[in-house]
Design a protein around this motif. Structure first.
Motif, PDB file in Angstrom:
ATOM      1  N   THR A  62       0.919  -1.287  -0.022  1.00 41.52           N
ATOM      2  CA  THR A  62       0.022  -0.010   0.077  1.00 41.52           C
ATOM      3  C   THR A  62       0.658   1.355   0.042  1.00 41.52           C
ATOM      4  O   THR A  62       1.365   1.783   1.130  1.00 41.52           O
ATOM      5  N   TYR A 143     -16.052   9.976  -4.440  1.00 46.49           N
ATOM      6  CA  TYR A 143     -15.255   8.958  -4.837  1.00 46.49           C
ATOM      7  C   TYR A 143     -15.780   8.914  -6.552  1.00 46.49           C
ATOM      8  O   TYR A 143     -15.253   8.718  -7.463  1.00 46.49           O
ATOM      9  N   ASP A 173     -12.260  11.729  -7.230  1.00 47.84           N
ATOM     10  CA  ASP A 173     -11.252  10.409  -7.232  1.00 47.84           C
ATOM     11  C   ASP A 173     -10.956  10.197  -8.799  1.00 47.84           C
ATOM     12  O   ASP A 173     -11.785  10.159  -9.616  1.00 47.84           O
ATOM     13  N   MET A 216      -4.900   2.019  -5.518  1.00 47.00           N
ATOM     14  CA  MET A 216      -5.547   3.021  -4.171  1.00 47.00           C
ATOM     15  C   MET A 216      -6.373   3.794  -4.457  1.00 47.00           C
ATOM     16  O   MET A 216      -5.981   4.656  -5.475  1.00 47.00           O
ATOM     17  N   ARG A 217      -7.563   4.086  -3.989  1.00 52.44           N
ATOM     18  CA  ARG A 217      -8.454   5.045  -4.147  1.00 52.44           C
ATOM     19  C   ARG A 217      -8.855   5.860  -3.163  1.00 52.44           C
ATOM     20  O   ARG A 217      -8.940   5.563  -1.993  1.00 52.44           O
ATOM     21  N   ASN A 218      -9.237   7.407  -3.268  1.00 53.52           N
ATOM     22  CA  ASN A 218      -9.746   8.066  -2.166  1.00 53.52           C
ATOM     23  C   ASN A 218     -11.393   7.761  -2.539  1.00 53.52           C
ATOM     24  O   ASN A 218     -12.317   8.236  -3.285  1.00 53.52           O
ATOM     25  N   HIS A 219     -11.864   7.111  -1.502  1.00 56.94           N
ATOM     26  CA  HIS A 219     -13.406   6.419  -1.501  1.00 56.94           C
ATOM     27  C   HIS A 219     -14.096   7.453  -0.577  1.00 56.94           C
ATOM     28  O   HIS A 219     -15.429   7.163  -0.062  1.00 56.94           O
ATOM     29  N   GLY A 305      -6.706   5.581   5.993  1.00 59.49           N
ATOM     30  CA  GLY A 305      -6.232   5.572   4.633  1.00 59.49           C
ATOM     31  C   GLY A 305      -4.700   5.434   4.600  1.00 59.49           C
ATOM     32  O   GLY A 305      -4.181   4.723   5.746  1.00 59.49           O
ATOM     33  N   ARG A 416     -10.308  -3.889   1.064  1.00 60.79           N
ATOM     34  CA  ARG A 416     -10.029  -2.586   0.246  1.00 60.79           C
ATOM     35  C   ARG A 416     -10.293  -1.390   1.187  1.00 60.79           C
ATOM     36  O   ARG A 416      -9.357  -0.331   0.993  1.00 60.79           O
ATOM     37  N   SER A 417     -11.338  -1.512   2.101  1.00 57.63           N
ATOM     38  CA  SER A 417     -11.514  -0.392   2.754  1.00 57.63           C
ATOM     39  C   SER A 417     -10.538  -0.215   3.802  1.00 57.63           C
ATOM     40  O   SER A 417     -10.191   0.679   4.452  1.00 57.63           O
ATOM     41  N   ASN A 421      -8.208   2.260   0.639  1.00 58.05           N
ATOM     42  CA  ASN A 421      -9.104   3.281   0.347  1.00 58.05           C
ATOM     43  C   ASN A 421      -8.862   4.149   1.442  1.00 58.05           C
ATOM     44  O   ASN A 421      -8.467   3.729   2.704  1.00 58.05           O
ATOM     45  N   GLU A 423     -10.911   6.344   3.486  1.00 54.98           N
ATOM     46  CA  GLU A 423     -12.236   6.507   3.885  1.00 54.98           C
ATOM     47  C   GLU A 423     -12.623   7.580   5.029  1.00 54.98           C
ATOM     48  O   GLU A 423     -11.885   8.100   5.603  1.00 54.98           O
TER      49      GLU A 423
END
Length: 477
Positions: A62, A143, A173, A216-219, A305, A416-417, A421, A423
């Motif tokens: 990560t 997101y 995102d 990797m995402r900004n959720h 995160g 994932r969370s 991500n 969160e």
């Protein structure tokens, strides 16, 4: 054959072996990884070395990239902390909020007012109303942002706000909102004076993968208006029909609107993302004087995160579950837990707590659907009541405990969370607001069908094999 040929072969074999040892050692030395995850990576790299090493480069760690990490860490360290506001939960819940404070440093704060919004359309309508009434600044982070009716209503509201001199900062995102970011509507917002940023941009996937993990995402779902109003929940900026995946519609979400000290905590979380991407400094808003508030809700923002320990969100879920004495109700669209959460839910039911678990019957992710089913038998054996929602894709992420405590926000109960991500959730104590959230959970329950132990026992062996195989891959992700 020349002498150089075997020497070259030996050299290549030595390089190959050295790479294999390097990546296995890296997997073993990575901090915060569960032993089962380390074992899974080692086995993959021993059984299929080339595929395993390539996979590890792409999804093994990560990492958002050294430059982004250092900038974001510097912002987090230098930003002023949101001011504390008096107000504590009952003594039995104090350790729960202490666990939350250990993540971001946000204290539990009283004096908040919150409103549970009716549905997706009502949420967007109220959001647009607040943006239209804004006089100073509007901050938005989503997101997924679609160019549908609701998505464009927010676009137009932001353009109107910018036109009358309100400072509007918008972040979306880069993957989840890629269609909006590459559309004429994004350009129109920029032309209207809205400040725009792409969260975790992926310009060239093969090249970007060399500097950081690209999935990797900004959720997060954050809206802060005039430093006095904020929103938190599961809803993206889109219609419930969710045009990108219409066959699973409607998306059933839950959102809350807040006033009070918790607004500053959400503002701080937004600032870590905004300034962490190199945008302008908004730190002065964090410790600005609070508007008068006298609400009854004790609340705390929890943001997780890549910049906090990966066990942070599972710890909060565990703490909430373990706080239950009489009743626990959980809703989540995606359930691929770590071992501690699965054990906590089972233990909750074993100790006599009425434990209810609601998930969608049809899931937009076949991988998550298969993996989550592998956990049903153990939950049912422990006495957890499992229900599958049939009225669309239940996207609400909620927990209610004993009619007192609620947890609501963007985080799913999946790896994932937990690890990939960014969160944002709100943990709250208020019997009245919790009763409203619990009533919404009962609406979900009324539109659900029970899953029983005999139902699971009748699943064919091939289905069990498939579910367990998919779940087994979870630690590699």
């Amino acid at each position: 054959m020349t002498v150089e040929t075997p020497l070259l072969a030996y050299l290549l074999a030595a390089v190959y072996l050295a790479l294999q040892v390097f990546f296995i050692a890296r997997a073993l030395l990575r901090p915060y990884r569960q032993p089962v995850s380390r074992l899974a990576w080692v086995m993959v790299m021993l059984i299929a070395p080339v595929v395993g090493m390539a996979a590890y480069v792409l999804v093994g760690e990560t990492n958002i990239g050294r430059t982004r990490s250092e900038r974001k860490r510097r912002v987090i360290e230098e930003l002023p902390r949101p001011p504390r506001h008096e107000g504590n939960p009952p003594e039995r819940y104090v350790p729960l909020f202490r666990a939350g404070m250990s993540i971001n440093g946000y204290p539990s704060s009283g004096g908040n007012r919150a409103e549970l919004l009716a549905d997706s359309d009502a949420t967007i309508a109220r959001m647009v109303e607040d943006i239209d009434a804004a006089t100073a600044n509007v901050h938005v982070l989503f997101y997924i942002w679609l160019a549908d009716d609701n998505g464009l209503r927010v676009v137009e509201a932001l353009k109107r706000a910018a036109a009358r001199g309100v400072t509007c900062r918008v972040m979306a995102d880069d993957f989840g909102s890629r269609a909006m970011i590459r559309s004429e509507h994004w350009k129109a917002m920029a032309n209207a004076g809205v400040m725009l940023a792409r969260a975790l941009p992926v310009s060239n996937p093969p090249i970007s993968a060399l500097w950081g993990r690209i999935d990797m995402r900004n959720h997060r779902k954050i809206v802060v208006i005039d430093n006095a109003i904020t929103y938190c929940g599961s809803q993206n900026c889109a219609d419930a029909a969710f045009a990108v995946k219409p066959k699973f519609a409607p998306w059933v979400d839950i959102m809350t609107r807040w006033e009070g000290p918790v607004v500053r905590q959400n503002q701080h979380l937004f600032a870590t993302d905004w300034m962490g991407h190199g945008c302008d400094d908004i730190s002065a808003l964090i410790d600005a004087p609070l508007p008068p508030t006298h609400g009854p809700v004790v609340a705390q923002v929890i943001g997780t995160g890549a910049m906090v320990r990966p066990s942070a969100m599972p710890e909060i879920f565990d703490s909430v579950i373990n706080a239950a004495r009489n009743e626990l109700i959980v809703t989540t669209p995606y359930y691929v837990p770590d071992e501690t959460i699965q054990a906590a839910l089972c233990a909750c039911a074993y100790r006599g707590v009425e434990t209810t678990f609601i998930v969608p019957q049809r899931n937009d992710s076949w991988i998550v659907s298969a993996a989550s089913h592998s956990y049903y038998e153990e939950l049912l054996d422990a006495g957890v009541r499992i229900y599958e929602y049939v009225g669309g894709l239940l996207h609400s992420k909620t927990m209610t405990v004993d009619g007192d405590i609620s947890l609501i926000g963007s985080a799913n109960i999946d790896r994932r969370s937990f690890e990939l991500n960014f969160e944002n959730n709100i943990l709250l104590y208020d019997p009245d607001l919790t009763a409203e959230i619990r009533a919404r959970q009962q609406v979900y329950l009324a539109a659900s069908v029970p899953v029983t132990a005999p139902d699971v026992a009748r699943w064919p062996r091939r289905r069990r094999l498939w579910n367990n195989t998919i779940a087994m891959l979870g630690p590699v992700l």
